[in-house]
Design an enzyme around this catalytic site. Structure first.
Site, mmCIF file in Angstrom:
data_model
loop_
_atom_site.group_PDB
_atom_site.id
_atom_site.type_symbol
_atom_site.label_atom_id
_atom_site.label_comp_id
_atom_site.label_asym_id
_atom_site.label_seq_id
_atom_site.Cartn_x
_atom_site.Cartn_y
_atom_site.Cartn_z
ATOM 1 N N ARG A 205 0.997 -1.264 0.189
ATOM 2 C CA ARG A 205 0.097 0.027 -0.050
ATOM 3 C C ARG A 205 0.982 1.246 -0.141
ATOM 4 O O ARG A 205 2.113 1.237 0.479
ATOM 5 C CB ARG A 205 -0.900 0.087 1.179
ATOM 6 C CG ARG A 205 -1.623 -1.201 1.433
ATOM 7 C CD ARG A 205 -2.643 -1.118 2.681
ATOM 8 N NE ARG A 205 -3.618 -2.127 3.031
ATOM 9 C CZ ARG A 205 -3.198 -3.131 3.451
ATOM 10 N NH1 ARG A 205 -2.172 -3.550 3.799
ATOM 11 N NH2 ARG A 205 -4.487 -3.887 3.546
ATOM 12 N N LYS A 229 -1.992 -2.887 7.773
ATOM 13 C CA LYS A 229 -3.278 -2.172 8.081
ATOM 14 C C LYS A 229 -3.810 -3.259 9.065
ATOM 15 O O LYS A 229 -4.002 -4.413 8.651
ATOM 16 C CB LYS A 229 -4.063 -1.687 6.839
ATOM 17 C CG LYS A 229 -5.330 -0.926 7.292
ATOM 18 C CD LYS A 229 -6.179 -0.989 6.042
ATOM 19 C CE LYS A 229 -7.464 -0.177 6.046
ATOM 20 N NZ LYS A 229 -8.132 -0.003 4.729
ATOM 21 N N HIS A 308 -3.114 2.967 -5.751
ATOM 22 C CA HIS A 308 -3.818 1.983 -5.707
ATOM 23 C C HIS A 308 -4.069 0.712 -6.692
ATOM 24 O O HIS A 308 -3.969 -0.411 -6.623
ATOM 25 C CB HIS A 308 -5.114 2.273 -4.961
ATOM 26 C CG HIS A 308 -5.726 1.145 -4.047
ATOM 27 N ND1 HIS A 308 -5.136 0.694 -2.872
ATOM 28 C CD2 HIS A 308 -7.066 0.503 -4.084
ATOM 29 C CE1 HIS A 308 -5.996 -0.148 -2.445
ATOM 30 N NE2 HIS A 308 -6.897 -0.261 -2.950
ATOM 31 N N ARG A 311 -1.276 -1.438 -7.079
ATOM 32 C CA ARG A 311 -1.431 -2.547 -6.333
ATOM 33 C C ARG A 311 -2.315 -3.596 -6.768
ATOM 34 O O ARG A 311 -2.333 -4.951 -6.528
ATOM 35 C CB ARG A 311 -1.833 -1.900 -4.952
ATOM 36 C CG ARG A 311 -2.081 -3.082 -3.661
ATOM 37 C CD ARG A 311 -2.598 -2.382 -2.526
ATOM 38 N NE ARG A 311 -3.538 -3.089 -1.378
ATOM 39 C CZ ARG A 311 -3.239 -4.057 -0.523
ATOM 40 N NH1 ARG A 311 -1.808 -4.260 -0.565
ATOM 41 N NH2 ARG A 311 -4.144 -4.637 0.196
ATOM 42 N N HIS A 333 -4.837 -8.669 3.545
ATOM 43 C CA HIS A 333 -5.922 -8.513 3.764
ATOM 44 C C HIS A 333 -6.706 -9.029 5.200
ATOM 45 O O HIS A 333 -6.015 -10.085 5.373
ATOM 46 C CB HIS A 333 -6.909 -9.068 2.587
ATOM 47 C CG HIS A 333 -6.754 -8.199 1.264
ATOM 48 N ND1 HIS A 333 -7.231 -8.850 -0.097
ATOM 49 C CD2 HIS A 333 -6.597 -6.833 1.049
ATOM 50 C CE1 HIS A 333 -7.052 -7.744 -1.001
ATOM 51 N NE2 HIS A 333 -6.473 -6.865 -0.478
ATOM 52 N N TYR A 342 -10.013 -10.248 -7.069
ATOM 53 C CA TYR A 342 -9.095 -10.758 -8.172
ATOM 54 C C TYR A 342 -9.520 -12.204 -8.801
ATOM 55 O O TYR A 342 -9.174 -12.384 -9.856
ATOM 56 C CB TYR A 342 -7.869 -10.759 -7.612
ATOM 57 C CG TYR A 342 -7.340 -9.448 -6.843
ATOM 58 C CD1 TYR A 342 -7.250 -8.231 -7.705
ATOM 59 C CD2 TYR A 342 -7.245 -9.445 -5.292
ATOM 60 C CE1 TYR A 342 -6.854 -7.226 -6.845
ATOM 61 C CE2 TYR A 342 -7.013 -8.274 -4.939
ATOM 62 C CZ TYR A 342 -6.988 -7.215 -5.428
ATOM 63 O OH TYR A 342 -6.622 -6.111 -4.989
#
Length: 359
Positions: A205, A229, A308, A311, A333, A342
């Site tokens: 990120r 995150k 983003h 990414r 994630h 995806y």
């Protein structure tokens, strides 16, 4: 606490004192579980809501800090409907369905806390009537919908390498008549290519890129250590692996990081810049990296490309070679539901693959 969190925490502390006392209490309650970035968004959402309440005459407070619990208890469904209409139709800065859903969710969290968790001195709920409990918030951010919006707007296959090559050489050809742009490009092309390469070869990120320090880099094992995150342990850094291509670009950049950017030994940031009017290299900002990628994306013929989406480009390419669980871990994630994007993005590739014949 890493750099971006420190910045957002400082902004949060500045903004929260402009809120009613019960919002400050709610933020304190949530602080151990949510990031300062998320809570800052909450406070911004409450600021918008309280400002609207006062403008509509639903609160007599002279400032947002004066909005009372009693005024929140007296709200009716038509008030919330009116607020929703305001968010979607206001002349300046009308919000998307996803943004409106998020803003209403922020309110639901606050009202739930006030009516179900927080207590007064006699152990009664602070809020006796919760109008937000009646508001149904439909999920609008589905993986399939996200994938549909991304199709055709990310880099695919050979484009990943082509974009890095464009940053290193192609941009200069496009800017050959612009001396100022050429000077800046010559100064920063290795660094800029390295940043793009690292995202396209690891899926980091932009906040993780910004927070990288020299000590986080392990070139021998092709791994970086980053604050991810959603990780509540602010002392733990997750190992994130990157491809050989990124290693080559990192080596090129590292050779010139100190001398070209006049970076002092005390500056630990991996990616640095020399701000206008200053003499020493300092950590790049999130905004600077975002602007840099957009600049190259326009020249590359992909004006919709963002940090983003780089990414997303990596993630789609990575998912084609690995399963959903490895992709989830690589991207950091919280659940595979997010990673499902995806699977939908690669549907076309999968459908083509099944038609191929093996001789």
């Amino acid at each position: 606490m890493h750099i971006q969190k420190e910045t957002d925490r400082r902004k949060l502390d500045e903004r929260v004192v402009t809120m009613p006392w019960y919002v400050q209490q709610f933020i304190d309650y949530k602080l151990p579980d949510l990031s300062p970035s998320t809570l800052l968004e909450y406070v911004r959402d409450y600021d918008t809501f309280f400002t609207w309440l006062r403008a509509e005459g639903l609160s007599e407070a002279e400032s947002n800090a004066g909005v009372t619990l009693k005024e929140l208890e007296m709200l009716r469904m038509d008030s919330i409907t009116g607020y929703r209409i305001y968010l979607t139709t206001k002349r300046e800065g009308a919000n998307s369905r996803i943004t409106v859903s998020r803003k209403l969710s922020s309110l639901r969290s606050l009202f739930h806390y006030l009516s179900q968790i927080a207590e007064d001195e006699e152990f009664y709920p602070l809020l006796k009537r919760n109008i937000m409990a009646k508001v149904e918030i439909k999920r609008v951010h589905k993986p399939k919908d996200t994938a549909a919006k991304l199709k055709g707007k990310i880099l695919e296959e050979d484009e990943l390498l082509e974009f890095i090559g464009y940053i290193l050489e192609g941009y200069a050809k496009d800017m050959e008549k612009n001396k100022q742009a050429l000077y800046s490009h010559e100064m920063n092309k290795e660094r800029d290519a390295c940043i793009a390469s690292l995202i396209l070869n690891s899926g980091l990120r932009v906040s993780e890129i910004v927070n990288l320090n020299i000590d986080d880099l392990d070139l021998n094992n092709k791994v970086l250590y980053v604050y991810r995150k959603g990780n509540n342990d602010e002392t733990f850094k997750n190992p994130v692996y990157y491809r050989e291509q990124a290693k080559d670009d990192l080596l090129n950049y590292m050779e010139l990081r100190t001398l070209r950017y006049r970076t002092p030994k005390k500056e630990k940031a991996l990616f640095v810049t020399v701000p206008n009017g200053q003499k020493e290299g300092k950590r790049m900002t999130k905004r600077a990296i975002q602007a840099m990628i957009i600049k190259y994306a326009k020249g590359f013929g992909k004006p919709y490309l963002t940090v983003h989406k780089l990414r997303h480009s990596f993630a789609t390419d990575y998912y084609l070679q690995n399963d959903i669980y490895k992709t989830k871990e690589q991207l950091g994630h919280a659940s595979t539901e997010t990673t499902e994007v995806y699977a939908h993005l690669t549907d076309k590739t999968m459908s083509e693959a099944i038609e191929r014949r093996v001789d």
